[in-house]
Write an enzyme that holds these catalytic residues in place. Structure first.
Site, PDB file in Angstrom:
ATOM      1  N   CYS A 359       0.788  -1.229   0.000  1.00  0.00           N
ATOM      2  CA  CYS A 359       0.000   0.000   0.000  1.00  0.00           C
ATOM      3  C   CYS A 359       0.825   1.286   0.000  1.00  0.00           C
ATOM      4  O   CYS A 359       0.476   2.228  -0.729  1.00  0.00           O
ATOM      5  CB  CYS A 359      -1.037   0.003   1.123  1.00  0.00           C
ATOM      6  N   ARG A 388       7.407 -11.432   4.840  1.00  0.00           N
ATOM      7  CA  ARG A 388       7.131 -11.193   6.243  1.00  0.00           C
ATOM      8  C   ARG A 388       7.865 -12.230   7.061  1.00  0.00           C
ATOM      9  O   ARG A 388       7.854 -13.417   6.719  1.00  0.00           O
ATOM     10  CB  ARG A 388       5.624 -11.278   6.512  1.00  0.00           C
ATOM     11  N   GLN A 406       0.734 -10.976  -3.259  1.00  0.00           N
ATOM     12  CA  GLN A 406      -0.619 -10.485  -3.027  1.00  0.00           C
ATOM     13  C   GLN A 406      -1.188  -9.948  -4.323  1.00  0.00           C
ATOM     14  O   GLN A 406      -0.525  -9.181  -5.019  1.00  0.00           O
ATOM     15  CB  GLN A 406      -0.610  -9.348  -2.010  1.00  0.00           C
ATOM     16  N   ASP A 408      -3.001  -7.446  -4.927  1.00  0.00           N
ATOM     17  CA  ASP A 408      -3.320  -6.351  -4.022  1.00  0.00           C
ATOM     18  C   ASP A 408      -3.844  -5.158  -4.801  1.00  0.00           C
ATOM     19  O   ASP A 408      -3.261  -4.762  -5.800  1.00  0.00           O
ATOM     20  CB  ASP A 408      -2.011  -5.964  -3.312  1.00  0.00           C
ATOM     21  N   HIS A 410      -5.683  -1.097  -4.378  1.00  0.00           N
ATOM     22  CA  HIS A 410      -6.068   0.029  -3.538  1.00  0.00           C
ATOM     23  C   HIS A 410      -6.965   0.935  -4.352  1.00  0.00           C
ATOM     24  O   HIS A 410      -6.568   1.388  -5.422  1.00  0.00           O
ATOM     25  CB  HIS A 410      -4.826   0.749  -3.015  1.00  0.00           C
ATOM     26  N   LYS A 494     -11.842  -4.418   8.730  1.00  0.00           N
ATOM     27  CA  LYS A 494     -11.824  -5.157   7.469  1.00  0.00           C
ATOM     28  C   LYS A 494     -12.903  -6.234   7.425  1.00  0.00           C
ATOM     29  O   LYS A 494     -13.344  -6.738   8.459  1.00  0.00           O
ATOM     30  CB  LYS A 494     -10.451  -5.801   7.243  1.00  0.00           C
ATOM     31  N   HIS A 540      -8.274  -0.996   0.747  1.00  0.00           N
ATOM     32  CA  HIS A 540      -7.336  -2.064   0.412  1.00  0.00           C
ATOM     33  C   HIS A 540      -8.164  -3.292   0.077  1.00  0.00           C
ATOM     34  O   HIS A 540      -9.150  -3.578   0.743  1.00  0.00           O
ATOM     35  CB  HIS A 540      -6.466  -2.459   1.611  1.00  0.00           C
TER      36      HIS A 540
END
Length: 667
Positions: A359, A388, A406, A408, A410, A494, A540
């Site tokens: 992000c 991670r 991800q 991912d 936004h 979330k 997100h």
RNA sequence: GCCGGUGUAGCUCAGUAGGUAGAGCGCCUCUCUUGUAAAGAGGAUGUCGCGGGUUCGACUCCUGUCACCGGCUCCA
């Protein structure tokens, strides 16, 4: 003896019954041996609770028999079996202190504080002792006590005394399983009484229980493990024994069989057998390499998801794997997640970090120039590789890794657009999961924990607005929605989609998060219709969540037998004898031209062996050709379930496979 | 990270009392092979996870470490 009136409820009827004072619940169900407890609603409050069969009926009670094979019945059976196990453990290990012993899905556990952890041989001994207790037919006898008396009686059980101290308070609710020991109401102890009246064992417990130990038809101890007392890693580690109990030997066998079947679907096992991926030690724990066959599946997944994002109005972007650490201070992540990020690499006077999330980089794309409200919603999307530092004990196949991808996105929106965008994202996510055939999931709404304000940033009002927006959309979806208080990210609440794996563990997949904090931190703005600067909200969303995890869940969902559009090899061509190989090379060539993944098995195995191999590799279409097929210009299909379709003209056969791939159907 | 368990051939596993290792499948070679889940014969598998220690000698005992498995805690 005065008369009282009770109502007996069964699945399809209610029966009024007049009986005498002092009548016990079991007398109502004397003709049904499957009833092991009663659900009783008291006339005055209407509240229903589970009672022992020895419960003395009161006037106005509404009583329903609880059969062992029901949900409540299973819980009672398993809880009683947990008691028998604890009794056996204290018999064999007198110094063992009792923790808690609740029923759980498909079984039960009991925690013990012992000097030496249990070993597998101990479990066998405990089982033997349990069988003896069961055979003795000890009665579970309920005894009401007081806090003071119980504390006095339980001097040797420090954990039980601690639970009494928590009774009715928030503490008991926060300790998983503790409520089965002490409820909010009166305190009770259950004595296990031998036929001669001796008390064999006692435990602080809320009940209810089976009438006697003899009513336990089938059980098995499964494994021992460790668990922190009251689920807090600051507390002492206790030794936990897991077991299961069922209403019959057959039900137990079926349960064990289900476990075996599930283990056969384990993606770690199938990943090896189907040559999809591996975790080389040389690379490191939690870091996967995809082999060619796994690579096909991964690529098809990515291609499809990329295409769908573009169709849904997202722009595909790209960002690097490392960044100066300042970025994560700006985003606010570093103070929260420093422990779970790979440590920084220092050079040229800066600390560079491997990114654990995408992000902040997308925020920089947003901020790269001025934005107008006319551009919103602005939707950025990428396959972001993130790393991670997951703790060593949690790494697990593809479902919990240290390096992941991800999908991912936004979405930057005006506050007014947020509900619509969240709706759009949830529809998109659920549609995508269904396209992949995943439909066994539920939604979770993760909110902040007001008692831990330091774990979350932002104003109460902002949190309330964000939570409400997410909740409304989630509820409107009509799916099961499970609250997850305290589970929010520090920057916002979330919605997540939770799916089960083969062995029953649930994993977070898709997420949609409402974030009003990062736009603040990054000073994101847009020019509104009013000519003024405004701050956007960012949403997100990860659709698969982690590509690797979703891959693992897919493997298990299909047990490796992928639908043709995902199958690494869609068609395995098998000549009846060597002389027909050339014919199949030609068919394969035509199929490849049509975009299909085809292999011809020209090894010197016999045909039967080739079929077996293709079967074990779970290839959706086996394409067989022999003399009859060649003469007719045809081929013969064999499917994974053994079905055959012989003499199909080549053109039609190709079309059939092409259609199956295009429709994403399972065959 | 914590507790326990396990690391032997590509895979699944055996290996008794410390005396440098085996099976099945797979793999390689050869012969054979025309109809829907295993043709036959022969051959090679290997730093016994890795590093230290004890011992005349360690796959075996001790210790450290790495990885995996089952839980617990955690999960942006």
């Amino acid at each position: 003896m005065s008369d009282i009136k009770v109502v007996i409820v069964t699945a399809d009827a209610r029966e009024d019954r007049a009986t005498t004072t002092g009548t016990k619940a079991w007398e109502l169900f004397a003709d049904n041996a499957d009833v092991i407890a009663a659900r009783v609603s008291t006339g005055s409050t209407g509240e229903s609770s589970l009672k022992d069969l020895s419960y003395v009926l009161a006037d106005g009670d509404v009583v329903e028999g609880v059969e062992m094979a029901s949900k409540d019945g299973h819980d009672i059976l398993r809880h009683s079996t947990a008691h028998v196990m604890a009794q056996a453990v204290q018999q064999l290990f007198p110094e063992a202190k009792l923790g808690i012993g609740p029923p759980v899905t498909d079984g039960f556990y009991y925690d013990f504080d012992v000097e030496t952890p249990f070993v597998p041989e101990d479990l066998a001994k405990i089982e033997t002792a349990m069988r003896k207790i069961i055979k003795e037919g000890q009665r579970f006898e309920r005894r009401v006590t007081t806090d003071a008396d119980a504390i006095d009686e339980l001097q040797d059980e420090p954990y039980k005394i601690e639970l009494i101290g928590l009774k009715g308070g928030a503490g008991a609710d926060n300790t998983e399983g503790a409520s089965v020991e002490v409820g909010a109401g009166e305190l009770t102890i259950y004595d296990n009484v031998r036929r001669n009246g001796d008390v064999a064992w006692s435990d602080l417990c809320r009940g209810p229980h089976l009438p006697t130990t003899k009513r336990i038809p089938a059980f098995k101890l499964m494994r021992s493990a460790a668990a922190y007392w009251r689920g807090d890693e600051k507390n002492k580690m206790l030794q936990r024994i897991y077991g299961t109990a069922w209403e019959s030997k057959e039900a137990l066998e079926e349960h064990l069989h289900r476990i075996e079947e599930a283990e056969r679907r384990d993606h770690r096992k199938l990943g090896r057998e189907l040559d999809l991926f591996s975790f080389p030690d040389e690379i490191g724990s939690g870091l996967v390499v995809f082999h060619p066959k796994g690579g096909v599946i991964k690529r098809v997944m990515e291609d499809y998801v990329r295409q769908r994002h573009i169709e849904e109005g997202f722009s595909y972007v790209g960002t690097p794997h490392i960044t100066k650490d300042q970025l994560f201070y700006t985003s606010g992540h570093l103070p929260y997640y420093a422990d779970t990020m790979f440590p920084p690499m220092e050079f040229e006077g800066s600390n560079y970090m491997i990114k654990p999330m995408n992000c902040p980089m997308h925020n920089l794309i947003y901020r790269s120039r001025g934005r107008s409200y006319r551009e919103l919603p602005l939707r950025l999307f990428e396959f972001g590789s993130v790393y991670r530092y997951e703790k060593s004990g949690v790494v697990h196949g593809l479902t919990r890794v240290r390096g992941l991808t991800q999908d991912d996105s936004h979405s930057y929106v005006t506050p007014e657009q947020a509900p619509g965008e969240i709706q759009h994202l949830l529809d998109f996510v659920l549609g995508l999961l269904r396209d992949f055939g995943i439909d066994d999931f539920y939604l979770e709404l993760s909110t902040r924990d007001d008692s831990k304000p330091d774990k979350f940033v932002g104003s109460d009002e902002d949190w309330a607005v964000a939570t409400k927006v997410l909740e409304d959309v989630a509820v409107a979806s009509g799916l099961d929605l499970v609250p997850d208080p305290g589970g929010a990210a520090f920057y916002g609440p979330k919605i997540s989609v939770q799916a089960k794996d083969a062995i029953g563990r649930t994993w977070q997949m898709s997420t949609i998060q409402y974030d009003f904090n990062q736009p603040k931190g990054f000073e994101l703005e847009y020019n509104g219709a009013d000519g003024q600067k405004h701050q956007p909200v960012m949403i997100h969303s990860a659709k698969f969540g982690s590509l690797e995890r979703f891959f693992g869940v897919l493997v298990e969902h299909y047990a490796g037998a992928f639908p043709p559009w995902l199958a690494p090899v869609q068609v395995q061509a098998i000549p009846v004898a060597d002389t027909f190989s050339d014919y199949l090379y030609d068919v394969a060539k035509q199929m490849r031209a049509a975009g299909l993944r085809v292999e011809v098995d020209d090894s010197d195995d016999r045909m039967q062996k080739k079929i077996r191999n293709a079967q074990l590799q779970k290839v959706p279409f086996m394409l067989i050709a022999g003399g009859e097929d060649v003469e007719a210009g045809a081929v013969s299909f064999r499917y994974r379930d053994g079905r055959q379709d012989n003499g199909v003209p080549v053109a039609e056969a190709i079309q059939r496979v092409v259609d199956a791939v295009a429709s994403r159907e399972q065959v």
